[in-house]
Design an enzyme around this catalytic site. Sequence first.
Site, PDB file in Angstrom:
ATOM      1  N   GLU A 179     -10.425  -6.321  11.279  1.00 18.47           N
ATOM      2  CA  GLU A 179      -9.906  -5.195  10.483  1.00 18.47           C
ATOM      3  C   GLU A 179     -10.512  -5.362   9.108  1.00 18.47           C
ATOM      4  OE1 GLU A 179      -8.487  -2.808  11.913  1.00 18.47           O
ATOM      5  OE2 GLU A 179      -8.048  -3.830  13.797  1.00 18.47           O
TER       6      GLU A 179
ATOM      7  N   CYS B 249      -5.945  -2.739   1.670  1.00 15.48           N
ATOM      8  CA  CYS B 249      -7.044  -2.080   2.373  1.00 15.48           C
ATOM      9  C   CYS B 249      -6.735  -0.600   2.532  1.00 15.48           C
ATOM     10  CB  CYS B 249      -7.237  -2.728   3.729  1.00 15.48           C
ATOM     11  SG  CYS B 249      -5.697  -2.873   4.615  1.00 15.48           S
TER      12      CYS B 249
END
Length: 542
Positions: A293, A327
Amino acid sequence: MSNAFFKVPVPKNEPVLNYAAQSQERAEIKKQIAAMKSEQIEVASVINGQTVYTKKVHKIRPPHELNHVLGTYHQGNSQTVEKAIKAALVAKKDWENCSWEHRAAVFLKAADLLSGKYRPIINAATMLAQSKNVYQAEIDAACELADFFRFNAYFMQQIYADQPISSPGVWNRLEYRALEGFIFAVSPFNFTSICANLAAAPALMGNTVVWKPSETQVYSAKVIMDLFKEAGLPDGVINMVISDPIETGNVAFNHPDFAGLHFTGSTRAFQSMWQTVGANIGKYKTYPRLVGETGGKDYVIAHSSANPQAVGVALSRGAFEYQGQKCSAASRAYIAKSIWPAVEKQLLADLADMKMGTVENFGNFINAVIDEKAFDKISAYIAAAQKDKNVKVIAGGNYSKKEGYFIEPTVLVVKDADYVTMREEIFGPVLTIYVFDDKKWDNVLELADKGSPYSLTGALFATDRLVIEKAAQALRHSAGNFYINDKPTGAVVGQQPFGGSRASGTNDKAGSLLNLLRWTSPRTIKENFVPPVDYHYPFLKK
Ligand code: NAD
């Protein structure tokens, strides 16, 4: 061997405490912070349950108070990593053969410890060493991590229950084996929960793990290892190595027993790891699973029918909580011209009210960015924007690393929708806004979709239902987590499985059944109760 089908308790999200003035949790965390500041800890690699001290030590300092020392960490080397891999491989046999309910029990106990006595410890460690305010620490280190443990145990049970059909005289079964070899977990600095989960999710499924945390997260990494130990995780199942990233990667990715990478961090780092694994593919005993990720350039797109106040708040919270070091943080926004004055008013009012400083003063919404490298990178983007005639700095723009790595929440309004800060991940408190002509909605949908190589989170604001429907379709591949009339951050385990595609990762959705499936290699077993004793099929007969 057990003789019953046990059931994992149905998980519920850990309630988030609010740390209001006079609350018990506030008194407890203040006490914990004071205790941690009055001592110095030593952090080192933990291999097979043993702490491995070295002669190479570095100081741990709060990013918001650089003249204070919280302790030191000991840096290992390639031999440390080799030992950790060996320990993981030795521990593997007992752990993968340990029945699933006992593996689940370890992590369910860890969750309960986090809800109780570990809560102030892990939150205070995250606040002090990663510079998170108390609320950001609570939703991450205590709540999200407890959720990861409880929900994953439940998902594991669902996976194991999934069995094939059988035909008469045959019983088909599916066994969910751990992967052959060790799992290499590599974690970022920004979420304590993600760091622990990168190691814990494969371990829950019967794998053993070598975990390399970021050097800027080692304080809470130590708390995580203490938590695993107290929860009863056998030695060697998760081995933590603190060592240089490249050196660690060289050992792990060259090992024939490397079976999988569980990574969260930057796109650049993941791509370089993937290249190394590709180059080494002939060396491995099995095809390694690669789960990553990675970065994001998350957007907010607001139609003329949107509620401007809601858009303004989504921007101030979505872009600046934890200094934009999520993020999922909103970092580019496309706002319709007709609502921009009202959005700007709300956003600037919020920013004018936000205070910046240490984590100990609970009035501060903004704390420091993680380290000098991040500070220099983020401030360089701001300095370049200040010199650009096509960019207007409407908020913030100041920064200083005298006492801590402080950068004011900064808002840039750009004339060019393709300006560098609309495309590249900055990973700091910088939001770039492009104000568009209301009539250009279709073009702006295209910009949100194709304006950056990432596809992690995105938020659409509109009240016109047909606009919402068409935009949701146009933006289908632009985000793995898509929000309608909400900020693009704050995914909750079990509610909004998290992850993105394109340059944002393999989209294996942390904290979901989909992620756990990557850490198991099923074996199909067909048992024939009445095996044939004559090779002739009926069609052969006259
Ligand atoms: P980073 O990539 O600098 O570091 C992440 C980890 O990888 C660290 O442990 C680091 O030491 C290690 N590493 C770096 N290069 C390596 C290499 N070549 N070989 C082996 N290990 C290596 O990221 P960071 O600054 O810690 O975290 C911020 C990044 O993480 C941002 O890009 C952010 O978007 C991303 N992130 C993504 C998610 C998500 O779910 N998509 C969640 C959190 C953070």
